[in-house]
Design an enzyme around this catalytic site. Structure first.
Site, PDB file in Angstrom:
ATOM      1  N   HIS A  87       0.814  -1.223   0.000  1.00  0.00           N
ATOM      2  CA  HIS A  87       0.000   0.000   0.000  1.00  0.00           C
ATOM      3  C   HIS A  87       0.842   1.265   0.000  1.00  0.00           C
ATOM      4  O   HIS A  87       2.055   1.202   0.137  1.00  0.00           O
ATOM      5  CB  HIS A  87      -1.037  -0.018   1.139  1.00  0.00           C
ATOM      6  CG  HIS A  87      -0.476   0.096   2.512  1.00  0.00           C
ATOM      7  ND1 HIS A  87      -1.241   0.478   3.582  1.00  0.00           N
ATOM      8  CD2 HIS A  87       0.756  -0.124   2.998  1.00  0.00           C
ATOM      9  CE1 HIS A  87      -0.499   0.491   4.660  1.00  0.00           C
ATOM     10  NE2 HIS A  87       0.713   0.133   4.333  1.00  0.00           N
ATOM     11  N   GLU A  88       0.183   2.394  -0.200  1.00  0.00           N
ATOM     12  CA  GLU A  88       0.867   3.697  -0.301  1.00  0.00           C
ATOM     13  C   GLU A  88       1.915   3.702  -1.405  1.00  0.00           C
ATOM     14  O   GLU A  88       2.993   4.265  -1.252  1.00  0.00           O
ATOM     15  CB  GLU A  88       1.534   4.065   1.041  1.00  0.00           C
ATOM     16  CG  GLU A  88       0.578   4.366   2.145  1.00  0.00           C
ATOM     17  CD  GLU A  88      -0.304   5.556   1.828  1.00  0.00           C
ATOM     18  OE1 GLU A  88       0.074   6.359   0.979  1.00  0.00           O
ATOM     19  OE2 GLU A  88      -1.391   5.628   2.416  1.00  0.00           O
ATOM     20  N   GLY A  89       1.583   3.085  -2.533  1.00  0.00           N
ATOM     21  CA  GLY A  89       2.553   2.981  -3.625  1.00  0.00           C
ATOM     22  C   GLY A  89       3.371   1.719  -3.425  1.00  0.00           C
ATOM     23  O   GLY A  89       4.104   1.603  -2.439  1.00  0.00           O
TER      24      GLY A  89
ATOM     25  N   GLN B  29       7.400   2.853  -5.981  1.00  0.00           N
ATOM     26  CA  GLN B  29       8.323   3.711  -5.223  1.00  0.00           C
ATOM     27  C   GLN B  29       9.694   3.766  -5.913  1.00  0.00           C
ATOM     28  O   GLN B  29      10.341   4.809  -5.979  1.00  0.00           O
ATOM     29  CB  GLN B  29       8.516   3.169  -3.798  1.00  0.00           C
ATOM     30  CG  GLN B  29       7.277   3.165  -2.932  1.00  0.00           C
ATOM     31  CD  GLN B  29       6.813   4.563  -2.561  1.00  0.00           C
ATOM     32  OE1 GLN B  29       7.581   5.499  -2.579  1.00  0.00           O
ATOM     33  NE2 GLN B  29       5.541   4.692  -2.262  1.00  0.00           N
TER      34      GLN B  29
END
Ligand SMILES: Cc1cc2nc3c(=O)[nH]c(=O)nc-3n(C[C@H](O)[C@H](O)[C@H](O)COP(=O)(O)OP(=O)(O)OC[C@H]3O[C@@H](n4cnc5c(N)ncnc54)[C@H](O)[C@@H]3O)c2cc1C
Length: 607
Positions: free
Chosen positions: A457-459, A464
């Site tokens: 999650h969050e990229g 990233q």
């Protein structure tokens, strides 16, 4: 075993956090007030979170057709957190905050992540409210953000959709103006939203009176089609229950419906939801369509959301770190108590001798030292980044700009490095426990399951890595990378004069040069497909170099401190990192520098 001495050492001895009180914003603070915050959070985490970590894993959230039911312990933990004032800790006194430096807030939140990551400590709510403070209108700040900071309401971030995860340009939720005078609504231009949002954390529950969803959606053009790309994405506040300009519930349920709960591998104390916006399950003010209020300018949705995502990414890195730390502490305790096997002496093993505790075996020490070097190093990095956030907000203009640049380059590392290596730490914690680690009688398997989320999650890890090599190291003519290199070099120059550290300083200097050379080689043809084909190995090497730097810097402080077991431990963890980990970067950078296309060129049919 307590986390506190490590936090105290990093915060006070290494980062010199009390000097922040020389700044006007933090003038009322001192080591005493920081300690008081840490004491309170440590206590709440110990009493209200840690004892229930297994419970929230086994008693997953469930939906009874009307309400989502969570264990009572989660309600009590979140209430205690809100009552501690931590949701608004960093905010101005004028709105009830403590004007606490983010460095101390991040350190204090580490106790909750370690005690029970999925019971939550308001990361999403605080991020949501902070976004509104930065981009919302005065009314949006007063009505929505302040009620989130007080703990009365909670917040979500609704980006992902079933068909749009990494690629947010494919968001298909649509927003249309809500009738005559839609622009004049005191809560912001009013729209009707329709669409499905997938994976929404804390998307439905009864923990708070209301839920403030921040939703990305596109406004159709005159032809009824959604504009392609990210430029057409706007951001909306969509409350679960409608409210008036005084923040009172109007009694109207907005058209946001829970389509279902996702049943996850770990992190089960937090609900994860598929939400249907505007399907007509809860018609409101005469029709279907969820009512939402525009935040910021049209088409600026993703830019506003990034405000929240950067904070969230440092928070994810901290969560990954503390899960790793929890496993490290558990496996250290186990290794100190588990008798098994006998040492090999010059004459082999003596079966007549009693077994030794497994912590006496070199390989078990290797696994413990690896965990210590990953987790304490990652914690130092997270706090370093948090200190940069304070510098960005309260430093002199040049220092603030340098902090901004450093954060651009370090954020992908602060999120991804712990997600990979503190997960590896959790795997080693299971290994130290042997077969027992693979059962639910010990906590380490849950730590691993909880931590497995963080690379997703969050990229994702891959996204990233492309952000780092494709954007961050190139941006503003490479100023971020240069600023980082200058900081690393400054540490090298200090360490080179310390006999105990000089060899490591040289190794770090060589690693930095290798990363710089690989960055150039990756982009030598200017072809993104070649440069980015090995973005993840690049990020791994970059991350290991950053962590080696952090460890060397920490070691400079440790080395100057009086002899103690903690000093020996820190210096040995640093040495482990330089001897066992840093050399790995050679293999990672080789494929980057060659622009190796072994993976990129693999014909699909050959799999
Ligand atoms: C427990 C949980 C909680 C979450 N909470 C939230 C939340 O609160 N709010 C929210 O909006 N979202 C949330 N998410 C969603 C999360 O952000 C997405 O799962 C993530 O962005 C990946 O999207 P995806 O699952 O669609 O995978 P995909 O995007 O389909 O990716 C699958 C794989 O393909 C790779 N990939 C995709 N595109 C590329 C590319 N261009 N180049 C190279 N590789 C690529 C990815 O790296 C990944 O390995 C959550 C997810 C989970 C599991």
């Amino acid at each position: 075993m307590s986390l506190r001495p490590t936090i105290d050492f990093l915060l006070y001895d290494w980062l010199g956090a009390p000097s922040l009180s020389e700044r006007e914003r933090f003038a009322d603070h001192s080591r005493e007030t920081f300690d008081a915050v840490l004491d309170t959070c440590e206590r709440i985490a110990r009493e209200k979170y840690a004892p229930f970590n297994r419970l929230v894993d086994t008693e997953e959230p469930r939906f009874d057709g009307e309400r989502v039911i969570l264990p009572q312990a989660t309600h009590e933990a979140q209430r205690a957190y809100a009552e501690s004032g931590m949701l608004s800790a960093a905010q101005d006194y004028a709105i009830g905050g403590m004007q606490l430096p983010y460095t101390v807030e991040a350190a204090a939140n580490a106790f909750f992540a370690m005690a029970s990551v999925s019971m939550g400590s308001g990361l999403l709510t605080v991020g949501n409210a902070n976004l509104l403070m930065a981009h919302g209108s005065e009314a949006q700040k007063r009505v929505f953000a302040l009620n989130e900071f007080s703990g009365r309401w909670s917040g979500t971030m609704c980006l992902s959709e079933p068909q749009a995860g990494s690629s947010l340009s494919d968001v298909a939720t649509r927003a249309v103006p809500d009738g005559e005078g839609f622009e004049a609504d005191p809560l912001g231009p009013r729209y009707r939203l329709k669409g499905n949002k997938m994976w929404i954390s804390a998307g439905e529950h009864e923990l708070t009176e209301n839920i403030v969803h921040l939703v990305l959606a596109k406004i159709p053009g005159p032809d009824g089609k959604l504009p392609p790309g990210v430029k057409g994405i706007s951001l909306f506040i969509v409350p679960k229950k409608l409210v008036d300009t005084e923040g009172q519930l109007t009694g109207e349920r907005n058209d946001v419906a829970l389509a279902g709960l996702n049943h996850k591998c770990g992190w089960r104390g937090t609900t994860n939801t598929l939400l249907n916006f505007g399907e007509g399950k809860y018609p409101v003010r005469g029709g279907a369509g969820a009512i939402g209020y525009l935040v910021g300018q049209l088409g600026e949705g993703l830019r506003c959301m990034f405000h929240m995502m950067n904070e969230a990414r440092i928070g994810v890195g901290m969560a990954a770190t503390m899960l790793g730390m929890a496993g490290y502490h558990a496996s250290l305790d186990y290794a100190r108590n588990r008798p098994q096997g006998r040492p090999v002496g010059p004459a082999g093993k003596d079966p007549a001798q009693p077994p030794v505790r497994i912590i006496e075996h070199a390989d078990v020490k290797r696994m413990l030292l690896a965990q210590k070097s990953y987790c304490e190093g990652a914690l130092a990095l997270a706090l370093y980044c948090a200190r940069l956030v304070d510098e960005q907000h309260t430093g002199a203009p040049d220092a603030a700009d340098e902090a901004r640049l450093l954060l651009e380059v370090l954020t992908p590392i602060a999120k991804s490095w712990p997600s990979e290596w503190c997960l590896e730490a959790n795997s080693l914690a299971i290994q130290v426990h042997g077969g027992y680690g693979y059962t639910r009688d010990f906590p380490v398997e849950q730590y691993w399951r909880d931590n497995r989320l963080n690379m997703i999650h969050e990229g994702t890890h891959g996204i990233q890595a492309m952000d780092l090599l494709g954007r961050k190291v190139l941006m503003e003519q490479g100023r971020g990378l240069k600023a980082l290199a200058a900081r690393i070099d400054a540490t090298v120059q200090r360490a080179i004069h310390v006999p105990e550290l000089a060899a490591h300083a040289n190794a770090l200097s060589e690693a930095l040069q290798a990363v710089g050379a690989a960055t150039k080689a990756a982009w030598a043809t200017g072809e993104p497909t070649q440069a980015l084909a090995n973005a993840v190995p690049y990020m791994q090497a970059f991350g290991h170099t950053v962590l080696a730097w952090i460890w060397l810097d920490v070691a400079l402080t440790a080395q100057a401190s009086p002899a103690s077991a903690a000093r020996t431990g820190r210096l040995r963890a640093m040495r482990f990192f330089f001897h066992y980990e840093l050399p790995k970067i050679g293999a990672w950078l080789a494929v980057v520098s060659r622009r190796d296309l072994t993976c990129a060129d693999m014909p699909e049919e050959a799999f």
